[in-house]
Design an enzyme around this catalytic site. Structure first.
Site, PDB file in Angstrom:
ATOM      1  N   ALA A  14       9.745  -1.631   1.924  1.00 39.46           N
ATOM      2  CA  ALA A  14       8.993  -2.867   2.659  1.00 39.46           C
ATOM      3  C   ALA A  14       7.065  -3.620   1.705  1.00 39.46           C
ATOM      4  O   ALA A  14       7.025  -4.105   1.116  1.00 39.46           O
ATOM      5  CB  ALA A  14       8.496  -2.494   3.769  1.00 39.46           C
ATOM      6  N   GLU A 134      -6.565   2.777  -1.883  1.00 42.58           N
ATOM      7  CA  GLU A 134      -6.727   2.501  -0.602  1.00 42.58           C
ATOM      8  C   GLU A 134      -4.981   2.487   0.324  1.00 42.58           C
ATOM      9  O   GLU A 134      -5.566   2.838   1.773  1.00 42.58           O
ATOM     10  CB  GLU A 134      -7.151   1.119  -0.383  1.00 42.58           C
ATOM     11  CG  GLU A 134      -7.953   0.514   0.792  1.00 42.58           C
ATOM     12  CD  GLU A 134      -8.995   1.395   1.989  1.00 42.58           C
ATOM     13  OE1 GLU A 134      -8.443   2.064   2.627  1.00 42.58           O
ATOM     14  OE2 GLU A 134     -10.247   1.182   1.223  1.00 42.58           O
ATOM     15  N   GLU A 194       8.135   5.765   8.461  1.00 38.71           N
ATOM     16  CA  GLU A 194       8.421   6.249   6.642  1.00 38.71           C
ATOM     17  C   GLU A 194      10.132   6.955   6.135  1.00 38.71           C
ATOM     18  O   GLU A 194      10.795   6.193   7.683  1.00 38.71           O
ATOM     19  CB  GLU A 194       7.878   7.943   6.874  1.00 38.71           C
ATOM     20  CG  GLU A 194       6.495   8.009   6.427  1.00 38.71           C
ATOM     21  CD  GLU A 194       5.977   6.586   5.603  1.00 38.71           C
ATOM     22  OE1 GLU A 194       6.081   7.037   4.301  1.00 38.71           O
ATOM     23  OE2 GLU A 194       5.065   6.361   6.384  1.00 38.71           O
ATOM     24  N   LYS A 209      -2.475  11.941   5.745  1.00 32.25           N
ATOM     25  CA  LYS A 209      -3.682  10.625   5.777  1.00 32.25           C
ATOM     26  C   LYS A 209      -5.347  11.128   5.774  1.00 32.25           C
ATOM     27  O   LYS A 209      -6.054  11.279   5.246  1.00 32.25           O
ATOM     28  CB  LYS A 209      -3.497   9.864   7.408  1.00 32.25           C
ATOM     29  CG  LYS A 209      -2.560   8.566   6.255  1.00 32.25           C
ATOM     30  CD  LYS A 209      -1.960   7.737   7.426  1.00 32.25           C
ATOM     31  CE  LYS A 209      -0.521   6.757   6.952  1.00 32.25           C
ATOM     32  NZ  LYS A 209       0.011   6.228   8.380  1.00 32.25           N
TER      33      LYS A 209
HETATM   34  N1  HSE Z   1       4.869   5.024   8.231  1.00 35.56           N
HETATM   35  C1  HSE Z   1       3.212   4.508   8.885  1.00 35.56           C
HETATM   36  C2  HSE Z   1       3.355   4.479   9.720  1.00 35.56           C
HETATM   37  C3  HSE Z   1       3.390   4.152   7.483  1.00 35.56           C
HETATM   38  O1  HSE Z   1       4.128   4.478  10.871  1.00 35.56           O
HETATM   39  O2  HSE Z   1       2.131   4.756  10.315  1.00 35.56           O
HETATM   40  C4  HSE Z   1       1.819   3.899   7.016  1.00 35.56           C
HETATM   41  O3  HSE Z   1       1.618   4.263   6.514  1.00 35.56           O
END
Ligand code: HSE
Length: 319
Positions: A14, A134, A194, A209
């Site tokens: 994506a 970012e 993901e 993150k």
């Molecule tokens: N799979 C992640 C989410 C996408 O649902 O936030 C962004 O890292």
């Protein structure tokens, strides 16, 4: 704003596909595009529509070998292959190859900066290329650049809802009183989950993150990896827990926190009217600053065009 850059985009999921779709609108050209089995290259810019159509219809982006994209003549390597744990491969090697050629790297793949941050910074020091990332935290929300603007030493903590898939699932569970398995497929249909959705529901993605944020806050003083994170996902949160919380004006959110001392991710009770109680795939990050109190940044934390906007924002920050 920087001049138009020649991009090599690795990854046709994506995010990578959206970068290819939007690059020209941001003043850049895509000279190479690869998925795991194929590539297309063109020194004056590939035909994005035809590569994306081919990906949808035949499952490949072109006739070349994927290595052709890595060796193309580009200014910026956009690494948007799926995040992997441990050695962060193949993303890390892609980054290494680009930096050794003194090219810039913009990451959407979290692996290199979550699992091998010190190695990335070491390679960057030896290169004329720069690494920006970012898009790895909070999709469209400019979190890393805001921390940079504030200066990491003036941010004591970053806390928030950092996984859109888990938040969408919790929001739907609260609205419908159902368990998470029933709404996971819906979340996957939105294109925000993901490649391996256990990363989302087990808290791994939110933790990665937070690891990245902890690494940014620490400015190299200490390196964090996933093994430093205390993580619990939402798989054990029953629909009934959300119903009980609602009786009390509260809800449950998967909240992550990063400081220079550590990382914690888990389901937390929050008031329904609190800033942290964002709904759907939205994310929120609260930055605790030394001199300016709390800064709340909220928006779309996942999705192809949303995350591509962060990638292309980073490309625009490069010299
Ligand atoms: N799979 C992640 C989410 C996408 O649902 O936030 C962004 O890292």
């Amino acid at each position: 704003m920087s001049d138009g850059k020649r991009l090599a985009v690795l990854g046709a999921g994506a995010v990578g596909s959206s970068v290819v779709d939007l690059a020209v609108e941001y003043g850049h050209s895509v000279v190479a595009f690869a998925d795991s089995s194929s590539a297309v290259t063109a020194a004056d810019g590939i035909d994005a529509d035809s590569a994306l159509d081919r990906k949808s219809s035949d499952g490949v982006v072109g006739d070349d070998d994927p290595d052709a994209a890595l060796s193309a003549d580009y200014d910026v390597l956009v690494e948007a292959t799926p995040t992997t744990l441990g050695d962060a491969e193949p993303g890390f090697s892609h980054l290494e190859t680009a930096l050794e050629r003194d090219r810039h790297v913009v990451l959407a793949n979290k692996g290199p900066v979550a699992e091998r941050y010190a190695d990335v910074r070491e390679l960057e020091r030896e290169s004329a290329g720069e690494v920006r990332f970012e898009a790895t935290v909070g999709g469209a929300i400019p979190i890393i650049s805001t921390v940079e603007d504030l200066s990491p030493s003036h941010v004591t903590a970053a806390r928030g809802v950092l996984n859109g898939t888990a938040n969408f699932i919790l929001s739907r569970m609260a609205a419908e009183g159902i368990d998470y398995e029933h709404v996971l497929a819906e979340a996957q249909d939105l294109g925000v989950a993901e490649a391996d959705p256990t990363f989302d529901v087990e808290g791994t993605d939110a933790a990665l993150k937070c690891v990245i944020l902890a690494n940014v806050l620490s400015e190299g003083e200490r390196e964090f990896t996933l093994s430093d994170a205390d993580v619990e996902g939402i798989t054990n949160v029953p629909g009934s827990a959300l119903e009980l919380a609602a009786e009390d004006g509260r809800t449950i959110r998967l909240v992550g926190e990063a400081t220079r001392d550590g990382i914690r991710v888990g389901p937390r009770l929050v008031p329904q009217n609190a800033a942290l109680a964002v709904t759907g795939t939205r994310n929120i990050v609260q930055l605790e600053t030394t001199h300016a109190g709390q800064l709340n940044l909220s928006g779309r934390g996942a999705g192809g065009p949303e995350t591509a906007s962060a990638v292309l924002g980073d490309v625009g920050r490069l010299d």
